[in-house]
Design a protein around this motif. Structure first.
Motif, PDB file in Angstrom:
ATOM      1  N   ILE B 194      11.676  -4.416   2.150  1.00  0.00           N
ATOM      2  CA  ILE B 194      10.854  -3.308   2.642  1.00  0.00           C
ATOM      3  C   ILE B 194      10.410  -2.460   1.468  1.00  0.00           C
ATOM      4  O   ILE B 194      11.174  -2.207   0.542  1.00  0.00           O
ATOM      5  CB  ILE B 194      11.584  -2.459   3.709  1.00  0.00           C
ATOM      6  CG1 ILE B 194      10.688  -1.310   4.150  1.00  0.00           C
ATOM      7  CG2 ILE B 194      12.936  -1.956   3.210  1.00  0.00           C
ATOM      8  CD1 ILE B 194      11.166  -0.578   5.383  1.00  0.00           C
ATOM      9  N   LEU B 195       9.149  -2.065   1.511  1.00  0.00           N
ATOM     10  CA  LEU B 195       8.564  -1.268   0.431  1.00  0.00           C
ATOM     11  C   LEU B 195       8.240   0.112   0.989  1.00  0.00           C
ATOM     12  O   LEU B 195       7.576   0.229   2.017  1.00  0.00           O
ATOM     13  CB  LEU B 195       7.288  -1.969  -0.052  1.00  0.00           C
ATOM     14  CG  LEU B 195       6.435  -1.286  -1.110  1.00  0.00           C
ATOM     15  CD1 LEU B 195       7.213  -1.154  -2.407  1.00  0.00           C
ATOM     16  CD2 LEU B 195       5.164  -2.089  -1.358  1.00  0.00           C
ATOM     17  N   LEU B 196       8.743   1.149   0.314  1.00  0.00           N
ATOM     18  CA  LEU B 196       8.446   2.521   0.737  1.00  0.00           C
ATOM     19  C   LEU B 196       7.374   3.089  -0.179  1.00  0.00           C
ATOM     20  O   LEU B 196       7.526   3.077  -1.393  1.00  0.00           O
ATOM     21  CB  LEU B 196       9.709   3.392   0.640  1.00  0.00           C
ATOM     22  CG  LEU B 196      10.980   2.892   1.306  1.00  0.00           C
ATOM     23  CD1 LEU B 196      12.106   3.902   1.105  1.00  0.00           C
ATOM     24  CD2 LEU B 196      10.761   2.656   2.786  1.00  0.00           C
ATOM     25  N   LEU B 197       6.282   3.577   0.394  1.00  0.00           N
ATOM     26  CA  LEU B 197       5.200   4.154  -0.405  1.00  0.00           C
ATOM     27  C   LEU B 197       5.105   5.637  -0.098  1.00  0.00           C
ATOM     28  O   LEU B 197       4.870   6.029   1.040  1.00  0.00           O
ATOM     29  CB  LEU B 197       3.868   3.465  -0.077  1.00  0.00           C
ATOM     30  CG  LEU B 197       3.804   1.949  -0.253  1.00  0.00           C
ATOM     31  CD1 LEU B 197       2.470   1.408   0.254  1.00  0.00           C
ATOM     32  CD2 LEU B 197       4.005   1.574  -1.714  1.00  0.00           C
ATOM     33  N   ASP B 198       5.305   6.458  -1.132  1.00  0.00           N
ATOM     34  CA  ASP B 198       5.270   7.910  -0.934  1.00  0.00           C
ATOM     35  C   ASP B 198       3.886   8.429  -1.317  1.00  0.00           C
ATOM     36  O   ASP B 198       3.559   8.527  -2.490  1.00  0.00           O
ATOM     37  CB  ASP B 198       6.368   8.573  -1.775  1.00  0.00           C
ATOM     38  CG  ASP B 198       6.668   9.988  -1.306  1.00  0.00           C
ATOM     39  OD1 ASP B 198       5.843  10.550  -0.570  1.00  0.00           O
ATOM     40  OD2 ASP B 198       7.720  10.526  -1.683  1.00  0.00           O
ATOM     41  N   GLU B 199       3.095   8.753  -0.339  1.00  0.00           N
ATOM     42  CA  GLU B 199       1.714   9.223  -0.522  1.00  0.00           C
ATOM     43  C   GLU B 199       0.902   8.344  -1.468  1.00  0.00           C
ATOM     44  O   GLU B 199       0.436   8.791  -2.514  1.00  0.00           O
ATOM     45  CB  GLU B 199       1.702  10.676  -1.009  1.00  0.00           C
ATOM     46  CG  GLU B 199       2.318  11.604   0.020  1.00  0.00           C
ATOM     47  CD  GLU B 199       1.936  13.062  -0.205  1.00  0.00           C
ATOM     48  OE1 GLU B 199       0.921  13.317  -0.867  1.00  0.00           O
ATOM     49  OE2 GLU B 199       2.668  13.927   0.299  1.00  0.00           O
ATOM     50  N   PRO B 200       0.723   7.072  -1.101  1.00  0.00           N
ATOM     51  CA  PRO B 200       0.011   6.164  -2.012  1.00  0.00           C
ATOM     52  C   PRO B 200      -1.450   6.528  -2.215  1.00  0.00           C
ATOM     53  O   PRO B 200      -2.028   6.173  -3.237  1.00  0.00           O
ATOM     54  CB  PRO B 200       0.140   4.800  -1.318  1.00  0.00           C
ATOM     55  CG  PRO B 200       0.375   5.116   0.122  1.00  0.00           C
ATOM     56  CD  PRO B 200       1.141   6.395   0.134  1.00  0.00           C
ATOM     57  N   ALA B 201      -2.053   7.254  -1.281  1.00  0.00           N
ATOM     58  CA  ALA B 201      -3.480   7.562  -1.419  1.00  0.00           C
ATOM     59  C   ALA B 201      -3.740   8.931  -2.022  1.00  0.00           C
ATOM     60  O   ALA B 201      -4.888   9.335  -2.132  1.00  0.00           O
ATOM     61  CB  ALA B 201      -4.162   7.457  -0.053  1.00  0.00           C
ATOM     62  N   ALA B 202      -2.656   9.619  -2.448  1.00  0.00           N
ATOM     63  CA  ALA B 202      -2.851  10.967  -2.986  1.00  0.00           C
ATOM     64  C   ALA B 202      -3.800  10.908  -4.181  1.00  0.00           C
ATOM     65  O   ALA B 202      -3.642  10.089  -5.077  1.00  0.00           O
ATOM     66  CB  ALA B 202      -1.510  11.557  -3.403  1.00  0.00           C
ATOM     67  N   GLY B 203      -4.785  11.770  -4.184  1.00  0.00           N
ATOM     68  CA  GLY B 203      -5.706  11.858  -5.315  1.00  0.00           C
ATOM     69  C   GLY B 203      -6.737  10.748  -5.376  1.00  0.00           C
ATOM     70  O   GLY B 203      -7.396  10.581  -6.389  1.00  0.00           O
ATOM     71  N   MET B 204      -6.858   9.956  -4.297  1.00  0.00           N
ATOM     72  CA  MET B 204      -7.827   8.861  -4.332  1.00  0.00           C
ATOM     73  C   MET B 204      -9.092   9.235  -3.571  1.00  0.00           C
ATOM     74  O   MET B 204      -9.038   9.978  -2.594  1.00  0.00           O
ATOM     75  CB  MET B 204      -7.219   7.614  -3.699  1.00  0.00           C
ATOM     76  CG  MET B 204      -6.193   6.940  -4.584  1.00  0.00           C
ATOM     77  SD  MET B 204      -5.740   5.357  -3.911  1.00  0.00           S
ATOM     78  CE  MET B 204      -4.773   4.716  -5.271  1.00  0.00           C
ATOM     79  N   ASN B 205     -10.234   8.679  -4.026  1.00  0.00           N
ATOM     80  CA  ASN B 205     -11.472   8.917  -3.296  1.00  0.00           C
ATOM     81  C   ASN B 205     -11.583   7.912  -2.147  1.00  0.00           C
ATOM     82  O   ASN B 205     -10.811   6.961  -2.073  1.00  0.00           O
ATOM     83  CB  ASN B 205     -12.675   8.846  -4.248  1.00  0.00           C
ATOM     84  CG  ASN B 205     -12.819   7.473  -4.881  1.00  0.00           C
ATOM     85  OD1 ASN B 205     -12.535   6.465  -4.245  1.00  0.00           O
ATOM     86  ND2 ASN B 205     -13.252   7.446  -6.122  1.00  0.00           N
ATOM     87  N   PRO B 206     -12.526   8.119  -1.207  1.00  0.00           N
ATOM     88  CA  PRO B 206     -12.567   7.270  -0.003  1.00  0.00           C
ATOM     89  C   PRO B 206     -12.666   5.769  -0.305  1.00  0.00           C
ATOM     90  O   PRO B 206     -12.029   4.965   0.375  1.00  0.00           O
ATOM     91  CB  PRO B 206     -13.827   7.753   0.723  1.00  0.00           C
ATOM     92  CG  PRO B 206     -13.972   9.165   0.296  1.00  0.00           C
ATOM     93  CD  PRO B 206     -13.476   9.216  -1.118  1.00  0.00           C
ATOM     94  N   SER B 207     -13.418   5.385  -1.355  1.00  0.00           N
ATOM     95  CA  SER B 207     -13.540   3.945  -1.606  1.00  0.00           C
ATOM     96  C   SER B 207     -12.220   3.390  -2.158  1.00  0.00           C
ATOM     97  O   SER B 207     -11.831   2.266  -1.826  1.00  0.00           O
ATOM     98  CB  SER B 207     -14.717   3.656  -2.534  1.00  0.00           C
ATOM     99  OG  SER B 207     -14.354   3.871  -3.871  1.00  0.00           O
ATOM    100  N   GLU B 208     -11.544   4.191  -2.994  1.00  0.00           N
ATOM    101  CA  GLU B 208     -10.241   3.743  -3.491  1.00  0.00           C
ATOM    102  C   GLU B 208      -9.238   3.639  -2.346  1.00  0.00           C
ATOM    103  O   GLU B 208      -8.416   2.725  -2.301  1.00  0.00           O
ATOM    104  CB  GLU B 208      -9.701   4.707  -4.555  1.00  0.00           C
ATOM    105  CG  GLU B 208     -10.385   4.586  -5.896  1.00  0.00           C
ATOM    106  CD  GLU B 208      -9.999   5.709  -6.864  1.00  0.00           C
ATOM    107  OE1 GLU B 208      -9.945   5.439  -8.059  1.00  0.00           O
ATOM    108  OE2 GLU B 208      -9.738   6.847  -6.406  1.00  0.00           O
TER     109      GLU B 208
END
Lengths: 291, 277
Positions: B194-208
Motif C-alpha cells: 500500500i502506498l500512502l500519498l500525502d497531498e500529492p497534487a499540492a502546488g500543481m496546476n490543473p494539467s499536472e
C-alpha cells in the motif's frame, strides 16, 4: 629544505588529526550529536596496543590490529549503553552524557594503568628517507601513506556501497530514510564502529609520533580534531580531511617559525578567524531557511 | 435460560466489491493517539482493499497527516490496532513497517536532495533487499551483480514515469513536479503493498493534476497495490477514489463512495460550517 621537512611532518600530524576528525564529523552528520568521548577512544586504542604488544608480547602489527577491535567494541558499547537511550532527548543532554563518558573512560584508564605515562612501542621501524638535503622520517611516510589509503577507502565506501548510501540518506533526513526501510539504529552503530576504528588507528600513529601515552592523552588531539572538523565544516567528510591536514600544517609551522608555547593558541586563533568569515567552515553547507 | 437472539452489527469498514473475500491490505480498529491529554485522532476504523484507491479528506487540522504518521509507526498509537496485511504493527520501528509493505510520500517534499535521482530510488530498493551488512561491503567495492540488478530495477521504475533521462541529475535540482514524481518512485521502490500519498497534487496546476490522476491509476494497475491519499483537490479525490473517509476533529465523520460523500450533510457542514437558522 627545512621548510619542506616541516611541511611533511605537519602533513603527517595533520593526517592523524584528520582520521580523528572523520569520526567526529561522521557521528555528527549521522547521529546529529557531538561525541566528546571520541578523543578518549584514541587513548583506549593506544593503551590496548601497549597491552597487546608489551604485556602480551604479540607481534607489533597484530597488536595494532587487535586494538582496532577493542576500540570498535568500546565505541559501539558506549553508543548502545549511553547514547541510544537518549536518541530522542534534547541535544544538550546527549552532549553532557558524552562529556561524562569521556571522564569515565579517562578515570577507568587511570584505575587500570595508573597516572604515569607509558612508553609506546615503536611498532613500525622505517629508515629515514634522504632526498638531497631533505631528510624525511620513516614514521611520517608510513603515517601519511596509511591515512591517505584509509581516506580513499572511506570515500569509496561512503559513495559506492549500499551501506554508505544508507549513511548519507540518514544524514540528510533521518525520518525519511527510516520510512524508506533503512534501520537508523543499525546505521548509527556502524558509524560509531567506523569512527572508533579510525580513532584507534590514529591512536597508534599518535603514540608512534609522541612515544608516550597517559590517561589524558586523548583529550588534546580530540579537541584539536574537533576543531579540525568544525574548521572543515562539520558533517562534511572531505571537510574533515582538509581541516585536519591544514590544522596539522599550521600547528607545525607555528612551532617551527613562531613559538612552541604559542602553537596551540595560534591554531585556535586561526579557527576563530576562519569561522568569523565562514561560519559553517571551509566546506560546510550554507543553510538558507525558506521563509 | 434466556432466549438467544443474535443481531447483525453494521460493518464499520467499506471496500470495493472486487476485493471482497481478499484480506484487506490495511485495517485499523479504534486507532487513536493523545498528545499530552489532547486527543489528536480518536477511534479511527477503516479497511482498505488490496487494490483500492482510497481518499482521506477533511478540513485543515483534522488529523489526516497524523493518521499517516500512525500508519507508518512514526507515532505510536495510544489506543487501537493497525493490521498491515493481517499483521499487527504495534511497537515496530518505521523501517520494519516499511519492509512489511507500507510506503509513503510527504506533504512537503523530503527527497535526499544531495543525491542523484538514481541513488534516491536505489535507497528504497536496497533497504528492501534481503542482504546483510557483510555482503554489502564485499559486493560494494566491485560493481556486483546485485548492484547491476538494482540499477536496472531503478531505471525500470523511472521509465514508468518518463524520468529515466534524469537519472544522473541531483534530486534537489529537479523542477518541482519532477521532485513530486520522484518521491512516488522512491516510495514504490520499497515494493509496498500500500502506498500512502500525502497531498500529492499540492502546488500543481490543473494539467499536472490530470497527469497525476492518470499516474495514480497506472500505479495501481501496474503494481497491483492499494493507494491511500490525502488531498484537498476535490476534482482529484472525486475523480479517482473508490472509497473516501472524511475526518474532522480527529474522528471519521463519514465514509462512502464519492457520490455519497458529496451529498452527505455532515461533510458539507464540516467544510462550510452550519447553515444559519
Amino acid at each position: 629544505m627545512n621548510f619542506l621537512s616541516n611541511l611533511i611532518s605537519g602533513l603527517s600530524l595533520g593526517s592523524i588529526y584528520a582520521l580523528i576528525a572523520l569520526g567526529y564529523t561522521m557521528v555528527y552528520g549521522i547521529a546529529k550529536m557531538l561525541n566528546f568521548a571520541h578523543g578518549d577512544i584514541i587513548m583506549v586504542g593506544a593503551f590496548a596496543s601497549i597491552v597487546f604488544i608489551n604485556n602480551l608480547g604479540l607481534p607489533m602489527i597484530l597488536g595494532v590490529l587487535l586494538s582496532i577491535v577493542v576500540c570498535v567494541a568500546v565505541g559501539v558499547l558506549v553508543e548502545k549503553i549511553a547514547y541510544k537511550p537518549l536518541r530522542s532527548a534534547p541535544p544538550l543532554s546527549v552532549l553532557i552524557t558524552a562529556i561524562g563518558v569521556s571522564y569515565f573512560l579517562q578515570s577507568l584508564a587511570q584505575l587500570i594503568f595508573g597516572t604515569n605515562q607509558k612508553a609506546f612501542p615503536k611498532f613500525i621501524q622505517v629508515a629515514p628517507v634522504q632526498i638531497g638535503e631533505l631528510t624525511i622520517k620513516g614514521e611520517s611516510i608510513v603515517t601519511l601513506a596509511v591515512t591517505v589509503a584509509i581516506m580513499i577507502a572511506l570515500t569509496l565506501f561512503i559513495n559506492k556501497t549500499r551501506m554508505g548510501k544508507a549513511m548519507r540518506a540518514v544524514s540528510e533526513d533521518r525520518q525519511a530514510a527510516e520510512l524508506m526501510g533503512i534501520s537508523v539504529n543499525r546505521t548509527i552503530t556502524i558509524t560509531f564502529a567506523i569512527g572508533s576504528a579510525l580513532a584507534s588507528v590514529a591512536g597508534s600513529f599518535y603514540g608512534l609520533t609522541y612515544s608516550f601515552i597517559g590517561p589524558y592523552t586523548g583529550s588534546m588531539p580530540g579537541i584539536k580534531a574537533f576543531v579540525a572538523a568544525v574548521f572543515g565544516g562539520i558533517g562534511s567528510i572531505p571537510g574533515a580531511m582538509i581541516g585536519g591536514i591544514l590544522l596539522g600544517i599550521i600547528e607545525n609551522m607555528a612551532k617551527a617559525y613562531i613559538s612552541t608555547e604559542l602553537s596551540d593558541a595560534i591554531v585556535f586563533g586561526v579557527l576563530i578567524i576562519v569561522l568569523l568569515f565562514k561560519p559553517t567552515g571551509l566546506l560546510g553547507k550554507k543553510i538558507n531557511e525558506k521563509v | 435460560m434466556a432466549e438467544r437472539v443474535m443481531v447483525p452489527v453494521p460493518p464499520k469498514a467499506i471496500i470495493p466489491s472486487r476485493d471482497v473475500g481478499k484480506r484487506p491490505i490495511l485495517e485499523t480498529h479504534h486507532l487513536g493517539i493523545e498528545f499530552g491529554g489532547l486527543k489528536a485522532v480518536d477511534d479511527i476504523d477503516f479497511a482498505i482493499g488490496p487494490s483500492e484507491i482510497c481518499g482521506l479528506i477533511g478540513p485543515n487540522g483534522a488529523g489526516k497527516t497524523t493518521v499517516f504518521n500512525l500508519l507508518t509507526n512514526v507515532y505510536q498509537p495510544t489506543r487501537g490496532t493497525i493490521l498491515l496485511d493481517g499483521y499487527d504493527t504495534k511497537g515496530l520501528t518505521p523501517d520494519r513497517v516499511n519492509r512489511m509493505g507500507i510506503a509513503r510520500t510527504f506533504q512537503n517534499i523530503r527527497l535526499f536532495s544531495n543525491m542523484s535521482v538514481l541513488d534516491n530510488v536505489k535507497i528504497g530498493l536496497h533497504a528492501n533487499m534481503k542482504t546483510g551488512f557483510l555482503s554489502s561491503i564485499t559486493h560494494g567495492f566491485g560493481y556486483s551483480k546485485a548492484e547491476k540488478e538494482a540499477d536496472e530495477q531503478a531505471i525500470e521504475l523511472l521509465k514508468f514515469f518518463n524520468m529515466e533521462h534524469l537519472k544522473d541529475h541531483q534530486a534537489g535540482a529537479l523542477p518541482y513536479g519532477a521532485q513530486r514524481r520522484l518521491e512516488i518512485v522512491r516510495a514504490l521502490a520499497t515494493k509496498p503493498g500500500i502506498l500512502l500519498l500525502d497531498e500529492p497534487a499540492a502546488g500543481m496546476n490543473p494539467s499536472e493534476t490530470a497527469e497525476l490522476m492518470e499516474n495514480i491509476r497506472r500505479i495501481r494497475d501496474k503494481f497491483n497495490i492499494a493507494i491511500m491519499l490525502i488531498e484537498h483537490d476535490m476534482n482529484l479525490v472525486m475523480g479517482i477514489c473508490e472509497g473516501i473517509c472524511v475526518l474532522n476533529y480527529g474522528r471519521i465523520i463519514a465514509k462512502g463512495t464519492p457520490d455519497e460523500i458529496k451529498n452527505n450533510p455532515k461533510v458539507i457542514e464540516a467544510y462550510l460550517g452550519k447553515k444559519a437558522e
